[in-house]
Design an enzyme around this catalytic site. Structure first.
Site, PDB file in Angstrom:
ATOM      1  CB  CYS B  86      -5.487  -6.535  -3.690  1.00  0.00           C
ATOM      2  SG  CYS B  86      -3.832  -5.285  -2.643  1.00  0.00           S
ATOM      3  CG  HIS B 202      -9.124  -5.716  -2.152  1.00  0.00           C
ATOM      4  ND1 HIS B 202      -9.218  -7.211  -1.903  1.00  0.00           N
ATOM      5  CD2 HIS B 202      -8.664  -4.783  -1.573  1.00  0.00           C
ATOM      6  CE1 HIS B 202      -7.470  -6.867  -1.814  1.00  0.00           C
ATOM      7  NE2 HIS B 202      -7.177  -5.713  -0.971  1.00  0.00           N
ATOM      8  CD  GLU B 204     -11.885  -8.550  -3.104  1.00  0.00           C
ATOM      9  OE1 GLU B 204     -11.669  -7.662  -4.761  1.00  0.00           O
ATOM     10  OE2 GLU B 204     -11.065  -8.842  -2.568  1.00  0.00           O
TER      11      GLU B 204
END
Lengths: 85, 227
Positions: B86, B202, B204
């Protein structure tokens, strides 16, 4: 011995071929307000730099700042105005 | 155990999630402040998401010039694994470590929520445990995620295999859902060597069932393997 402070202006614009989403959003609102004459809007950024440099160096330094940081040459064109050449 | 440095810029906010994701994948991770001059012997580097420098000037533009990025650049040029997520992707393109630019989303809105990406290359530091064409469910959360480059550049990137992830729909059809209008539905790119990789979504946020998707676990396992 440095010169007096000089004001140099840098204008940064999106390249013509880039779709300006922000400009389009503004255009839509202007037309919704009744301004049908507005055909296009493109948003640019203007930087006012105050430089204290020996005479004649301001424009060159402004060019460097523009090409390296203020503008992103991948998507921007820029113009430096003012400053002794 | 492999150690991953997660760079923290003023305004980064996904650093802890990245550290946690690396730990979930079996590695060690630690934060590195943007004013540091070295990476403390890290085996890999993550540039996390967030709003570094408030996205002032352009997203990632100011962070690209901060002290730690000199070390990150040296590390990447020497073949070290550098992954941008990002805002990290934005920092990498502004640093010229990756080509192209990330512009305001076509909708002009901050887009957030689920998306799907298709793995276009398995020979990168983060995709080696996926299969080509595999569809992953990740989250997006960004206002300036529209990948763009002049058309000749895009043609070159496609031809030379720089595209690592492409937005798709649930069935894997490229561009089926493109959250930001990026050219050719490009969601992430990597250099030919595969050690510098970046994407807007993302991973994560997809490392466990409570997050709605575990598709991101292999991303971080691959990262640790490549480190």
């Amino acid at each position: 011995m440095s010169g007096d402070a000089e004001k140099v202006t840098v204008v940064v614009r999106l390249k013509r071929e880039v779709l300006d989403a922000e400009g389009q959003a503004i255009l839509k609102v202007l037309r919704r307000l009744g301004y049908s004459a507005v055909k296009d809007v493109r948003v640019a950024k203007m930087f006012e730099l105050v430089l204290e440099l020996p005479q004649g160096e301001a424009k060159e330094v402004a060019e460097e700042l523009a090409s390296k940081i203020l503008a992103n040459p991948v998507m921007h064109d820029y113009q430096v105005m003012g400053g002794a050449s | 155990m492999k150690r991953v440095a997660v760079v923290v810029f003023p305004g980064s906010n996904c650093d802890r999630d990245c550290i946690w994701a690396v730990q979930q994948a079996g590695g060690e991770a630690f934060p590195v402040w943007h004013e540091s001059s070295d990476l403390s012997g890290a085996d890999a580097v993550i540039l996390p998401g967030g709003f570094s420098y408030g996205d002032f000037l352009r997203a990632g533009a100011l962070a690209a010039h901060c002290e730690i990025m000199r070390a990150v650049k040296r590390f990447a040029m020497a073949g070290g694994v550098v992954v941008g997520i990002c805002n990290g992707f934005q920092v990498l393109v502004e640093s010229r470590m990756l080509p192209g630019a990330l512009l305001t989303n076509l909708s002009t809105r901050f887009v957030w929520g689920s998306c799907w990406v298709r793995v276009e290359r398995v020979d990168t530091a983060v995709t080696s445990f996926y299969s080509e064409g595999q569809v992953l469910a990740f989250d997006v959360a960004h206002a300036q995620g529209r990948f763009w480059a002049p058309s000749e550049e895009i043609a070159r990137l496609e031809q030379d295999g720089w595209v690592a992830f492409r937005y798709c729909d649930e069935a894997g059809v490229a561009g089926g859902y493109n959250p930001n209008g990026s050219v050719a539905a490009i969601a992430g790119i990597a250099n030919p060597e595969g050690n510098i990789v970046a994407l807007m979504p993302h991973p994560e946020r997809s490392v466990g069932p409570l997050m709605g998707s575990s598709d991101g676990i292999k991303f971080f396992r691959a990262l640790l393997e490549a480190a």
